[in-house]
Design a protein around this motif. Structure first.
Motif, short mmCIF file in Angstrom:
data_model
loop_
_atom_site.label_atom_id
_atom_site.label_comp_id
_atom_site.label_asym_id
_atom_site.label_seq_id
_atom_site.Cartn_x
_atom_site.Cartn_y
_atom_site.Cartn_z
N PHE A 27 0.83 -1.21 0.00
CA PHE A 27 0.00 0.00 0.00
C PHE A 27 0.86 1.26 0.00
CE2 PHE A 27 -2.58 3.32 1.90
CZ PHE A 27 -3.81 3.15 1.30
N MET A 28 1.89 1.24 0.84
CA MET A 28 2.78 2.41 0.95
C MET A 28 3.63 2.54 -0.32
SD MET A 28 3.39 4.74 3.17
CE MET A 28 4.10 6.19 2.42
N ALA A 29 4.14 1.41 -0.79
CA ALA A 29 4.99 1.43 -1.99
C ALA A 29 4.19 1.98 -3.17
CB ALA A 29 5.52 0.03 -2.28
N ILE A 42 -5.92 9.59 1.83
CA ILE A 42 -6.84 10.04 2.89
C ILE A 42 -7.09 8.90 3.89
CG2 ILE A 42 -9.21 10.82 3.38
CD1 ILE A 42 -9.15 12.25 0.62
N ALA A 43 -7.22 7.69 3.37
CA ALA A 43 -7.45 6.54 4.25
C ALA A 43 -6.29 6.37 5.24
CB ALA A 43 -7.63 5.27 3.42
N LEU A 44 -5.09 6.64 4.78
CA LEU A 44 -3.92 6.55 5.67
C LEU A 44 -3.94 7.67 6.71
CD1 LEU A 44 -1.16 5.34 6.43
CD2 LEU A 44 -0.12 6.74 4.62
N ASP A 206 -1.28 -3.49 5.24
CA ASP A 206 -2.01 -4.65 4.70
C ASP A 206 -3.52 -4.46 4.86
OD1 ASP A 206 0.48 -5.70 4.23
OD2 ASP A 206 0.46 -7.08 5.94
N ASP A 207 -3.93 -3.97 6.02
CA ASP A 207 -5.37 -3.71 6.25
C ASP A 207 -5.89 -2.69 5.24
OD1 ASP A 207 -5.28 -5.27 8.52
OD2 ASP A 207 -6.14 -3.75 9.85
N LEU A 208 -5.09 -1.65 5.01
CA LEU A 208 -5.53 -0.61 4.07
C LEU A 208 -5.67 -1.20 2.67
CD1 LEU A 208 -3.34 2.32 5.46
CD2 LEU A 208 -5.83 2.44 5.13
#
Ligand code: HEM
Length: 217
Positions: A27-29, A42-44, A206-208
């Motif tokens: 997700f971050m990558a 925004i979710a982060l 991972d959840d995101l």
């Protein structure tokens, strides 16, 4: 642990693999590669709100502890910036739109637990987030701003207005880590707690990713 290696260096070395896992979580990558969307960002931010609410509330409780107090600084406080970011990104009703993901709940529970009982554990969580924000976070903030055309709106979380020189601030922080009155066994426990903090951060990504996949499906 060897007395020859300062604790801050040992901590960084012992957690570098966990750092790498967090940094390269899909997700971050994707966000870093430009494959994440504004909604992903925004979710982060929303999950950060729950984490920093816990970190900064427990910092209030730890302020009187002689070991933890030296790490706590108003200059680090992120919650007002996160709230301004959410207001800009989501709107006035942002509070009604955000919910913690399962890993965030577990992460917050752990911060609350150690924040009430264990100064070394509190410092472990404090270190993992704030030193990260002052390191890679500086780069992430600039990248997100450019990618989504935010200017400084929406990335206030990454802007430490009261810290002119993050590198110098981190050096002082590391000196405090080296001076903390922890014996070898306590140093090991603090390192383990940092590894746990990294695990929460990786699992949150991972959840995101799962939440995003569930929305798309
Ligand atoms: C794309 C994501 C990330 C990038 C590009 C990144 C990048 C970096 C870089 C370049 C440094 C070294 C800075 C220096 O030597 O002064 C650093 C340090 C650090 N990062 Fe990250 N990072 C990322 C994600 C994370 C995450 C998710 C966490 C945990 C919440 C984290 C926590 C830390 C910590 C605690 C340090 C300080 C280590 C120390 O010097 O003791 N980083 N990061």
């Amino acid at each position: 642990m060897s007395d020859l290696i300062p604790f801050s260096i040992a901590l960084r070395e012992r957690s570098s693999r966990a750092h790498s896992s967090s940094e390269h979580a899909g997700f971050m990558a994707d966000l870093m590669k430009g494959e994440g969307t504004r909604d992903d960002y925004i979710a982060l931010v929303a999950q950060h709100w729950f984490i920093y609410e816990a970190l900064e509330r427990t910092a209030g409780q730890m302020r009187n502890d002689p070991v933890a107090a030296v790490f706590i600084s108003e200059k680090l406080t992120r919650l007002p910036a996160l709230e301004a970011d959410l207001e800009f990104l989501v709107g006035d009703d942002w509070r009604e739109t955000i919910t913690p993901l399962p890993t965030t709940r577990a992460y917050v529970d752990r911060i609350n637990e150690v924040g009430a009982t264990w100064p070394g554990g509190f410092v472990a969580h404090h270190y993992t987030r704030y030193l990260g924000d002052l390191s890679g976070g500086q780069f992430i903030g600039r990248l997100m701003s450019r990618r989504f055309g935010f200017g400084t709106n929406g990335i206030g979380f990454y802007l430490f207005d009261d810290i002119a020189d993050p590198k110098a601030f981190k050096e002082v922080y590391r000196e405090q880590l080296d001076k903390a009155p922890w014996d070898a066994a306590e140093q090991e426990r603090v390192i383990d707690e940092v590894l746990l903090a990294y695990r929460f951060n990786t699992e949150l990504f991972d959840d995101l990713a799962h939440a995003k996949a569930a929305q798309v499906a």
